[in-house]
Design a protein around this motif. Structure first.
Motif, PDB file in Angstrom:
ATOM      1  N   ILE A 331      -3.785  -8.873 -10.543  1.00 50.84           N
ATOM      2  CA  ILE A 331      -3.859 -10.209  -9.138  1.00 50.84           C
ATOM      3  C   ILE A 331      -3.875 -11.223 -10.184  1.00 50.84           C
ATOM      4  N   ALA A 332      -4.826 -11.877 -11.050  1.00 45.48           N
ATOM      5  CA  ALA A 332      -4.409 -13.160 -11.872  1.00 45.48           C
ATOM      6  C   ALA A 332      -2.802 -13.084 -12.069  1.00 45.48           C
ATOM      7  N   ALA A 333      -1.979 -11.918 -12.686  1.00 47.13           N
ATOM      8  CA  ALA A 333      -0.809 -12.255 -12.930  1.00 47.13           C
ATOM      9  C   ALA A 333       0.403 -12.685 -12.421  1.00 47.13           C
ATOM     10  N   LEU A 334      -0.342 -12.562 -10.826  1.00 43.33           N
ATOM     11  CA  LEU A 334       1.063 -12.193  -9.834  1.00 43.33           C
ATOM     12  C   LEU A 334       1.282 -13.873  -9.583  1.00 43.33           C
ATOM     13  N   PRO A 335       2.686 -14.127  -9.175  1.00 39.98           N
ATOM     14  CA  PRO A 335       2.533 -16.074  -8.286  1.00 39.98           C
ATOM     15  C   PRO A 335       2.151 -15.831  -7.374  1.00 39.98           C
ATOM     16  N   ASP A 336       1.724 -17.151  -6.747  1.00 39.58           N
ATOM     17  CA  ASP A 336       0.631 -17.910  -5.764  1.00 39.58           C
ATOM     18  C   ASP A 336       1.421 -17.398  -4.428  1.00 39.58           C
ATOM     19  N   PHE A 337       0.128 -17.002  -3.638  1.00 41.89           N
ATOM     20  CA  PHE A 337       0.450 -16.515  -2.428  1.00 41.89           C
ATOM     21  C   PHE A 337       0.598 -14.833  -2.139  1.00 41.89           C
ATOM     22  N   GLU A 338       0.623 -14.089  -3.998  1.00 43.60           N
ATOM     23  CA  GLU A 338       0.859 -12.497  -2.740  1.00 43.60           C
ATOM     24  C   GLU A 338      -0.166 -12.183  -3.565  1.00 43.60           C
ATOM     25  N   ASP A 339      -1.070 -12.791  -3.739  1.00 44.13           N
ATOM     26  CA  ASP A 339      -3.046 -11.887  -3.614  1.00 44.13           C
ATOM     27  C   ASP A 339      -2.872 -10.497  -2.368  1.00 44.13           C
ATOM     28  N   PHE A 340      -2.569 -11.933  -1.205  1.00 50.57           N
ATOM     29  CA  PHE A 340      -3.721 -11.029  -0.377  1.00 50.57           C
ATOM     30  C   PHE A 340      -2.882  -9.949   0.193  1.00 50.57           C
ATOM     31  N   ALA A 341      -2.203  -9.744   0.488  1.00 50.22           N
ATOM     32  CA  ALA A 341      -1.135  -8.460   0.145  1.00 50.22           C
ATOM     33  C   ALA A 341      -0.676  -7.515  -1.014  1.00 50.22           C
ATOM     34  N   THR A 342      -1.616  -7.608  -2.189  1.00 47.36           N
ATOM     35  CA  THR A 342      -2.182  -7.015  -3.179  1.00 47.36           C
ATOM     36  C   THR A 342      -3.487  -5.939  -2.418  1.00 47.36           C
ATOM     37  N   LEU A 343      -3.789  -7.179  -2.101  1.00 48.49           N
ATOM     38  CA  LEU A 343      -5.486  -6.437  -2.140  1.00 48.49           C
ATOM     39  C   LEU A 343      -5.475  -6.034  -0.787  1.00 48.49           C
ATOM     40  N   ASP A 344      -4.848  -5.995   0.063  1.00 50.23           N
ATOM     41  CA  ASP A 344      -4.388  -4.809   1.368  1.00 50.23           C
ATOM     42  C   ASP A 344      -4.015  -3.965   0.378  1.00 50.23           C
ATOM     43  N   ARG A 345      -2.995  -3.941  -0.283  1.00 48.74           N
ATOM     44  CA  ARG A 345      -2.389  -2.460  -0.906  1.00 48.74           C
ATOM     45  C   ARG A 345      -3.578  -1.817  -1.464  1.00 48.74           C
ATOM     46  N   ALA A 346      -4.196  -2.269  -2.192  1.00 47.39           N
ATOM     47  CA  ALA A 346      -4.869  -1.989  -3.192  1.00 47.39           C
ATOM     48  C   ALA A 346      -6.311  -1.517  -2.168  1.00 47.39           C
ATOM     49  N   PHE A 347      -7.184  -1.616  -1.264  1.00 48.17           N
ATOM     50  CA  PHE A 347      -8.193  -1.610  -0.555  1.00 48.17           C
ATOM     51  C   PHE A 347      -7.482  -0.082   0.430  1.00 48.17           C
ATOM     52  N   ALA A 348      -6.401  -0.282   0.717  1.00 46.53           N
ATOM     53  CA  ALA A 348      -5.894   0.965   1.644  1.00 46.53           C
ATOM     54  C   ALA A 348      -5.519   2.153   0.256  1.00 46.53           C
ATOM     55  N   HIS A 349      -4.993   1.911  -0.963  1.00 49.07           N
ATOM     56  CA  HIS A 349      -4.992   3.126  -2.169  1.00 49.07           C
ATOM     57  C   HIS A 349      -6.548   3.431  -2.222  1.00 49.07           C
ATOM     58  N   ALA A 350      -7.226   2.753  -2.237  1.00 47.77           N
ATOM     59  CA  ALA A 350      -8.792   3.410  -1.875  1.00 47.77           C
ATOM     60  C   ALA A 350      -9.126   3.864  -1.775  1.00 47.77           C
ATOM     61  N   PHE A 351      -8.928   3.672  -0.134  1.00 47.83           N
ATOM     62  CA  PHE A 351      -9.320   4.400   1.013  1.00 47.83           C
ATOM     63  C   PHE A 351      -9.112   5.949   0.793  1.00 47.83           C
ATOM     64  N   SER A 352      -7.734   6.131   0.455  1.00 51.39           N
ATOM     65  CA  SER A 352      -7.091   7.109   0.813  1.00 51.39           C
ATOM     66  C   SER A 352      -7.481   8.340  -0.593  1.00 51.39           C
ATOM     67  N   SER A 353      -8.025   8.146  -1.285  1.00 52.74           N
ATOM     68  CA  SER A 353      -8.191   8.089  -2.824  1.00 52.74           C
ATOM     69  C   SER A 353      -9.065   9.636  -2.436  1.00 52.74           C
ATOM     70  N   ARG A 354      -8.640  10.812  -3.177  1.00 51.35           N
ATOM     71  CA  ARG A 354      -9.642  11.744  -3.274  1.00 51.35           C
ATOM     72  C   ARG A 354     -10.631  11.466  -3.918  1.00 51.35           C
ATOM     73  N   HIS A 355     -10.811  10.823  -4.646  1.00 50.18           N
ATOM     74  CA  HIS A 355     -11.573   9.958  -5.821  1.00 50.18           C
ATOM     75  C   HIS A 355     -12.713   9.188  -5.195  1.00 50.18           C
TER      76      HIS A 355
END
Length: 480
Positions: A331-355
């Motif tokens: 996230i620190a290496a992303l362009p400005d204002f892209e972090d919110f969408a990335t976090l949503d994607r990360a949280f969704a991935h965590a929710f779908s993980s079998r781990h």
């Protein structure tokens, strides 16, 4: 309640010499280690030779002793060793640093025979030797230049044939305080010793080669000789090479391409790391805990102008590991204002993980306790109470604002203890039941029409029916 009188130099001095002398004498009669300190302080009035004489007598006895030390005498033995170190570093170190250093080395050299005489599974005796090594490092800056120049020879004479690792630790403690010409001479001596041992044909000829090499690397670092340090690293077996450390140093020196070559060297380390989350999820051990290799490699790729590749590497690592640290770097290496969408994607991935345990650990660490609670509720039938290294901490963290999630976890823990009749854990089980009673109203309100949810009264009735004969547990419940 009356306040305890504050101890200070001024307050004690005001007591007067006679009063202090009586207090010191009384304590010296009760405590052998304290008596040793007082005797050394008195001897100090006669000069360093008198203090050294006291120390030498103790060291001679320690070197000659061979009898095993029973556990009931272990604490007194440890305290005696600690007092000896204090006398060497404080009393003798103040008046003659070189005499103190020599005796600290002599003491450290007794470690092999001492460890054979005592069960030090607690590590307390080892702590005393660590204190002696620290004291040796502290004494070194006070050495006169001729004595400092002779320090490596003194270290090698005392510890050069030992294999416990203290030779390296002493070298690390003193190297900062030695002039460059002394360090270079030490490196040359170690190189000659290393070559001589490597030339021997005996099966165990290399017992100290690794120590010599490590000290030479310490010296190379102090001399800012990166190429020398890397050359020594390259001579190690590939499984023992610190490829990440070398790559990080090369990157810092602006040698990114060489750093990339090192970070990508194949390794097969024998020591692996297994986190509680990986164990709970049935995953194998991790040779690179916390994804340090990924972090360094991504920074190298960025330095080479390959930012897209660096980000792809970070995201891939996060998808596999659910490691919060590597996601933060992404996230620190992303362009400005892209972090919110990335976090949503990360949280969704965590929710779908079998781990699910790694996912839960990630959400708690981020921290997003609201999402962690949602995950607990969504996967409520899958949590295993035997994961007591992790679940109690999570339950405690979410209890204040998410009583239903906390209730699910406390029930899983409690059910497992009783189902397996783990009597030693009954105090924990009683505490979990008390927590459940505190959370009952909030959990019921949050549960609403949740399917198959048993309210606290029904849950407790089920416990009494299934485990009513576990009197050890119920007596603890009643006593709370």
């Amino acid at each position: 309640m009356a306040r305890k009188p504050a101890l200070s130099i001024e307050a004690l001095t005001a007591l007067g010499a006679a009063k202090l002398a009586r207090l010191v004498l009384d304590e010296a009669e009760r405590s052998a280690p304290f008596r040793k300190l007082v005797s050394a302080a008195l001897a100090g009035r006669k000069g360093p030779d008198a203090i050294a004489g006291i120390i030498d007598r103790r060291l001679s006895a320690l070197e000659k002793a061979r009898g095993f030390i029973d556990w009931e005498k272990a604490r007194a033995f440890r305290d005696d060793l600690a007092a000896t170190v204090t006398v060497m570093s404080n009393e003798l170190g103040e008046v003659s640093p070189v005499m103190a250093f020599d005796r600290l080395l002599r003491f450290i050299a007794t470690h092999e025979s001492v460890f054979e005489r005592i069960d030090d599974s607690s590590g307390r005796v080892q702590d005393v030797y660590d204190q002696a090594i620290t004291a040796a490092g502290a004494v070194t800056p006070r050495l006169a230049q001729p004595d400092a120049a002779q320090l490596p020879a003194r270290v090698m004479a005392a510890l050069g044939n030992t294999s416990h690792g203290y030779l390296v630790e002493v070298a690390r403690a003193v190297a900062d305080h030695l002039p460059q010409e002394t360090l270079r001479a030490w490196d040359a001596d170690l190189g000659a010793r290393q070559s001589a041992q490597e030339a021997k044909a005996h099966r165990n000829h290399g017992s100290n080669v690794s120590q010599y090499r490590e000290i030479r690397q310490i010296i190379a670092e102090k001399l800012s000789d990166l190429d020398g340090l890397i050359a020594l690293e390259a001579k190690k077996h590939p499984n023992l090479q610190d490829t990440i450390g070398v790559a990080a140093r090369l990157l810092e020196a602006g040698r990114a391409q060489e750093a990339l070559d090192w970070i990508r060297r194949p390794t097969s380390r024998r020591i692996a790391y297994l986190s509680a989350e990986n164990l709970a999820d049935g995953m194998g051990p991790d040779n690179d805990p916390f994804w340090r290799r990924t972090s360094v490699e991504a920074k190298i790729l960025e330095a080479l102008g390959k930012k897209v590749d660096a980000q792809a590497l970070r995201w891939s690592a996060f998808e596999t590991s659910l490691d919060a640290g590597i996601l933060r770097e992404y996230i620190a290496a992303l362009p400005d204002f892209e972090d919110f969408a990335t976090l949503d994607r990360a949280f969704a991935h965590a929710f779908s993980s079998r781990h699910i345990y790694n996912a839960l650990a990630f959400l708690v660490e981020w921290p997003r306790l609201d999402l962690a609670a949602r995950l607990v509720i969504a996967r409520r039938s899958e949590w295993e109470g035997r994961q007591y290294d992790m679940l109690p901490k999570v339950a405690d963290a979410v209890a204040a604002h998410h009583p239903l999630a906390a209730t699910i976890l406390y029930r899983a823990l409690l059910d497992d203890i009783l189902a397996r009749a783990r009597s030693k854990a009954y105090p924990h089980a009683a505490r979990y039941l008390a927590k459940l009673e505190q959370l009952a109203a909030g959990a019921a309100a949050e549960a609403g029409t949740l399917k198959a949810w048993a309210h606290h009264e029904d849950y407790r009735a089920g416990l009494e029916k299934a485990h009513g004969r576990k009197s050890g547990f119920w007596s603890l419940v009643k006593s709370r």
